[in-house]
Motif scaffolding. Structure first.
Motif, PDB file in Angstrom:
ATOM      1  N   UNK A 145      17.960  -5.239 -17.494  1.00 37.63           N
ATOM      2  CA  UNK A 145      18.008  -5.077 -16.042  1.00 37.63           C
ATOM      3  C   UNK A 145      17.605  -3.666 -15.618  1.00 37.63           C
ATOM      4  N   UNK A 146      18.033  -2.651 -16.392  1.00 36.58           N
ATOM      5  CA  UNK A 146      17.660  -1.275 -16.080  1.00 36.58           C
ATOM      6  C   UNK A 146      16.157  -1.081 -16.211  1.00 36.58           C
ATOM      7  N   UNK A 147      15.579  -1.603 -17.279  1.00 39.33           N
ATOM      8  CA  UNK A 147      14.132  -1.455 -17.478  1.00 39.33           C
ATOM      9  C   UNK A 147      13.350  -2.172 -16.382  1.00 39.33           C
ATOM     10  N   UNK A 148      13.790  -3.339 -16.009  1.00 41.49           N
ATOM     11  CA  UNK A 148      13.108  -4.092 -14.960  1.00 41.49           C
ATOM     12  C   UNK A 148      13.228  -3.375 -13.607  1.00 41.49           C
ATOM     13  N   UNK A 149      14.397  -2.896 -13.293  1.00 41.40           N
ATOM     14  CA  UNK A 149      14.614  -2.186 -12.027  1.00 41.40           C
ATOM     15  C   UNK A 149      13.814  -0.888 -11.969  1.00 41.40           C
ATOM     16  N   UNK A 150      13.779  -0.154 -13.074  1.00 44.57           N
ATOM     17  CA  UNK A 150      13.024   1.099 -13.071  1.00 44.57           C
ATOM     18  C   UNK A 150      11.526   0.844 -12.970  1.00 44.57           C
ATOM     19  N   UNK A 151      11.029  -0.256 -13.537  1.00 53.01           N
ATOM     20  CA  UNK A 151       9.607  -0.591 -13.405  1.00 53.01           C
ATOM     21  C   UNK A 151       9.259  -0.914 -11.954  1.00 53.01           C
ATOM     22  N   UNK A 152      10.122  -1.649 -11.287  1.00 55.41           N
ATOM     23  CA  UNK A 152       9.889  -1.974  -9.875  1.00 55.41           C
ATOM     24  C   UNK A 152       9.960  -0.707  -9.026  1.00 55.41           C
ATOM     25  N   UNK A 153      10.936   0.152  -9.296  1.00 59.28           N
ATOM     26  CA  UNK A 153      11.066   1.401  -8.552  1.00 59.28           C
ATOM     27  C   UNK A 153       9.838   2.282  -8.758  1.00 59.28           C
ATOM     28  N   UNK A 154       9.373   2.401  -9.995  1.00 58.20           N
ATOM     29  CA  UNK A 154       8.206   3.235 -10.274  1.00 58.20           C
ATOM     30  C   UNK A 154       6.960   2.694  -9.574  1.00 58.20           C
ATOM     31  N   UNK A 155       6.815   1.387  -9.506  1.00 58.71           N
ATOM     32  CA  UNK A 155       5.679   0.807  -8.789  1.00 58.71           C
ATOM     33  C   UNK A 155       5.763   1.136  -7.299  1.00 58.71           C
ATOM     34  N   UNK A 156       6.952   1.073  -6.739  1.00 58.22           N
ATOM     35  CA  UNK A 156       7.139   1.421  -5.335  1.00 58.22           C
ATOM     36  C   UNK A 156       6.864   2.901  -5.082  1.00 58.22           C
ATOM     37  N   UNK A 175       3.673   7.212  -2.798  1.00 56.85           N
ATOM     38  CA  UNK A 175       2.919   8.452  -2.959  1.00 56.85           C
ATOM     39  C   UNK A 175       1.455   8.267  -2.567  1.00 56.85           C
ATOM     40  N   UNK A 176       0.928   7.072  -2.742  1.00 58.72           N
ATOM     41  CA  UNK A 176      -0.442   6.807  -2.301  1.00 58.72           C
ATOM     42  C   UNK A 176      -0.544   6.970  -0.789  1.00 58.72           C
ATOM     43  N   UNK A 177       0.386   6.377  -0.055  1.00 63.25           N
ATOM     44  CA  UNK A 177       0.324   6.473   1.399  1.00 63.25           C
ATOM     45  C   UNK A 177       0.604   7.885   1.888  1.00 63.25           C
ATOM     46  N   UNK A 178       1.399   8.629   1.149  1.00 65.07           N
ATOM     47  CA  UNK A 178       1.656  10.025   1.506  1.00 65.07           C
ATOM     48  C   UNK A 178       0.375  10.851   1.363  1.00 65.07           C
ATOM     49  N   UNK A 179      -0.479  10.486   0.412  1.00 66.68           N
ATOM     50  CA  UNK A 179      -1.669  11.290   0.135  1.00 66.68           C
ATOM     51  C   UNK A 179      -2.874  10.927   1.007  1.00 66.68           C
ATOM     52  N   UNK A 180      -2.799   9.905   1.838  1.00 68.48           N
ATOM     53  CA  UNK A 180      -3.904   9.524   2.727  1.00 68.48           C
ATOM     54  C   UNK A 180      -4.090  10.646   3.764  1.00 68.48           C
ATOM     55  N   UNK A 220       9.122  14.283   7.723  1.00 67.09           N
ATOM     56  CA  UNK A 220       9.984  14.607   6.585  1.00 67.09           C
ATOM     57  C   UNK A 220       9.764  13.783   5.333  1.00 67.09           C
ATOM     58  N   UNK A 221       8.698  13.008   5.296  1.00 66.85           N
ATOM     59  CA  UNK A 221       8.407  12.225   4.092  1.00 66.85           C
ATOM     60  C   UNK A 221       7.736  13.127   3.065  1.00 66.85           C
ATOM     61  N   UNK A 222       8.269  13.171   1.866  1.00 67.11           N
ATOM     62  CA  UNK A 222       7.726  13.977   0.792  1.00 67.11           C
ATOM     63  C   UNK A 222       7.445  13.078  -0.413  1.00 67.11           C
ATOM     64  N   UNK A 223       6.629  13.601  -1.338  1.00 67.44           N
ATOM     65  CA  UNK A 223       6.317  12.842  -2.544  1.00 67.44           C
ATOM     66  C   UNK A 223       7.578  12.665  -3.384  1.00 67.44           C
ATOM     67  N   UNK A 224       7.676  11.525  -4.027  1.00 70.54           N
ATOM     68  CA  UNK A 224       8.821  11.204  -4.878  1.00 70.54           C
ATOM     69  C   UNK A 224       8.380  11.247  -6.337  1.00 70.54           C
ATOM     70  N   UNK A 225       9.335  11.394  -7.225  1.00 74.01           N
ATOM     71  CA  UNK A 225       9.042  11.365  -8.660  1.00 74.01           C
ATOM     72  C   UNK A 225       9.526  10.030  -9.235  1.00 74.01           C
ATOM     73  N   UNK A 226       8.799   9.571 -10.214  1.00 78.46           N
ATOM     74  CA  UNK A 226       9.146   8.294 -10.859  1.00 78.46           C
ATOM     75  C   UNK A 226      10.236   8.515 -11.905  1.00 78.46           C
ATOM     76  N   UNK A 227      10.915   7.436 -12.245  1.00 79.56           N
ATOM     77  CA  UNK A 227      11.919   7.475 -13.307  1.00 79.56           C
ATOM     78  C   UNK A 227      11.230   7.470 -14.660  1.00 79.56           C
ATOM     79  N   UNK A 228      11.923   7.968 -15.649  1.00 76.68           N
ATOM     80  CA  UNK A 228      11.364   7.952 -17.017  1.00 76.68           C
ATOM     81  C   UNK A 228      11.519   6.613 -17.648  1.00 76.68           C
TER      82      UNK A 228
END
Length: 77
Positions: A37-48, A53-58, A69-77
């Motif tokens: 469940x942790x691996x699946x949740x982190x994969x979904x979070x990283x995709x989001x 970050x794509x929309x932030x960079x447009x 106030x929207x800033x770039x986020x970092x993905x989980x390991x």
């Protein structure tokens, strides 16, 4: 999760849980489910995060999103 699995294995060897094999297998099964469940949740979070970050960079939206106030986020390991 890996640390919990190692500790569970160590404790089961030390305490000689041969009598309660069902209990040990239920703990191991629960740990596997949590890990999955942790691996699946982190994969979904990283995709989001990648999409966010794509929309932030447009260029057209970046200044407006920065203003709100929207800033770039970092993905989980």
């Amino acid at each position: 999760f890996k640390e919990a699995q190692m500790r569970l294995g160590f404790l089961s060897e030390e305490a000689e849980l041969d009598d309660s094999h069902e209990e040990k297998s239920s703990y191991v099964s629960a740990l596997h489910d949590l890990d999955f469940n942790y691996r699946q949740s982190s994969a979904v979070y990283n995709a989001d995060v990648v999409a966010y970050n794509y929309w932030i960079s447009i260029p057209g939206f970046s200044w407006l999103l920065f203003l709100f106030g929207f800033r770039k986020k970092t993905a989980l390991n």
